[in-house]
Enzyme design. Structure first.
Site, mmCIF file in Angstrom:
data_model
loop_
_atom_site.group_PDB
_atom_site.id
_atom_site.type_symbol
_atom_site.label_atom_id
_atom_site.label_comp_id
_atom_site.label_asym_id
_atom_site.label_seq_id
_atom_site.Cartn_x
_atom_site.Cartn_y
_atom_site.Cartn_z
ATOM 1 N N VAL A 116 49.792 40.048 32.132
ATOM 2 C CA VAL A 116 48.757 40.647 32.983
ATOM 3 C C VAL A 116 49.032 42.131 33.218
ATOM 4 O O VAL A 116 48.118 42.956 33.278
ATOM 5 C CB VAL A 116 48.625 39.849 34.303
ATOM 6 C CG1 VAL A 116 49.781 40.114 35.258
ATOM 7 C CG2 VAL A 116 47.304 40.111 34.990
ATOM 8 N N ALA B 63 41.777 46.428 36.104
ATOM 9 C CA ALA B 63 42.500 45.280 36.649
ATOM 10 C C ALA B 63 42.416 44.128 35.666
ATOM 11 O O ALA B 63 41.500 44.060 34.841
ATOM 12 C CB ALA B 63 41.923 44.870 37.997
ATOM 13 N N ASP B 64 43.368 43.232 35.774
ATOM 14 C CA ASP B 64 43.329 42.012 34.980
ATOM 15 C C ASP B 64 43.916 40.889 35.823
ATOM 16 O O ASP B 64 44.896 41.094 36.549
ATOM 17 C CB ASP B 64 44.117 42.167 33.682
ATOM 18 C CG ASP B 64 43.785 41.055 32.698
ATOM 19 O OD1 ASP B 64 42.662 41.069 32.164
ATOM 20 O OD2 ASP B 64 44.623 40.159 32.487
ATOM 21 N N THR B 65 43.300 39.718 35.730
ATOM 22 C CA THR B 65 43.739 38.554 36.501
ATOM 23 C C THR B 65 43.977 37.387 35.563
ATOM 24 O O THR B 65 43.192 37.158 34.641
ATOM 25 C CB THR B 65 42.675 38.164 37.546
ATOM 26 O OG1 THR B 65 42.487 39.251 38.461
ATOM 27 C CG2 THR B 65 43.088 36.926 38.326
ATOM 28 N N THR C 164 46.988 42.304 38.189
ATOM 29 C CA THR C 164 47.536 43.659 38.093
ATOM 30 C C THR C 164 46.399 44.655 38.201
ATOM 31 O O THR C 164 45.353 44.496 37.562
ATOM 32 C CB THR C 164 48.278 43.874 36.762
ATOM 33 O OG1 THR C 164 49.438 43.043 36.727
ATOM 34 C CG2 THR C 164 48.730 45.328 36.615
#
Length: 206
Positions: free
Chosen positions: A57, A85-87, A122
């Protein structure tokens, strides 16, 4: 560092992240990256062999931030902070991405049923003189789900654009017994930490 204006570039297609930024009065302009098409994605979201969830992430969010910031410069856009962002969802060390279809979504929910999993987000920000990111991890415990509940949920449109096959802000809230962490982080943008990151990048916030 001198404060910049209140507006940022948001390099994310997530409607939930847009809602969350509006909640804390952050104005933004979309700077969308290509996710498919003949030339492929600008940044791949494929998991590397044996890649842990936290490393994955972090890598994806920061690669998106670097690409999006470079894109803003190549397009000669007005200088503003770029946020990406990344989840992802992880259980037993395995990463659960977005389900490709109903069968995969149902299998994911059966795997989460009655157990605790992790939701990792993140967030990365870039400016001409600032580059940083953070990763927020929440623990989420699902109730034991009946198969009829899983089938009914997967008959809706909710599971198919979300990591782990569910969204806490929707019908799946009924499945969640307990969370330890950030509700907004589980949605895709931890607001407390994001506000701090944007302030450090020079953005004026209320």
């Amino acid at each position: 560092m001198k404060p910049v204006e209140r507006k940022i570039y948001l390099a994310s297609k997530s409607p939930r992240r847009r809602e969350l930024l509006r909640q804390i009065s952050v104005d933004f302009e979309l700077l969308l990256l290509r996710s498919d098409g003949p030339r492929g994605a600008d940044v791949t979201e494929e998991v590397l062999p044996d890649e842990p969830a936290d490393v994955y992430v972090r890598r994806v969010a920061n690669e998106k931030a670097d690409f999006a910031f470079d894109l803003s410069r190549r397009r000669h856009l007005r200088p503003r902070p770029v946020l990406t962002a990344d989840t992802t969802v992880a259980i037993d060390g395995a990463i659960l991405g977005k389900p490709a279809g109903k069968d995969e979504a149902q299998a994911m929910l059966r795997q989460l049923s009655g157990r605790t999993h992790q939701v990792l987000t993140t967030v990365a920000v870039r400016t001409h003189d600032f580059s940083d990111s953070f990763t927020q991890v929440s623990q989420v415990r699902f109730a034991a789900l009946k198969d009829s509940d899983i089938q009914a949920y997967c008959a809706t449109s909710e599971p198919y654009d979300k990591a782990g096959g569910y969204g806490i802000q929707g019908l799946a809230a009924m499945f969640i017994e307990h969370i330890d962490g950030s509700h907004s982080g589980i949605m895709g943008l931890p607001l407390f930490e994001t506000a701090d990151l944007l302030r450090r990048a020079g953005l004026r916030l209320p």
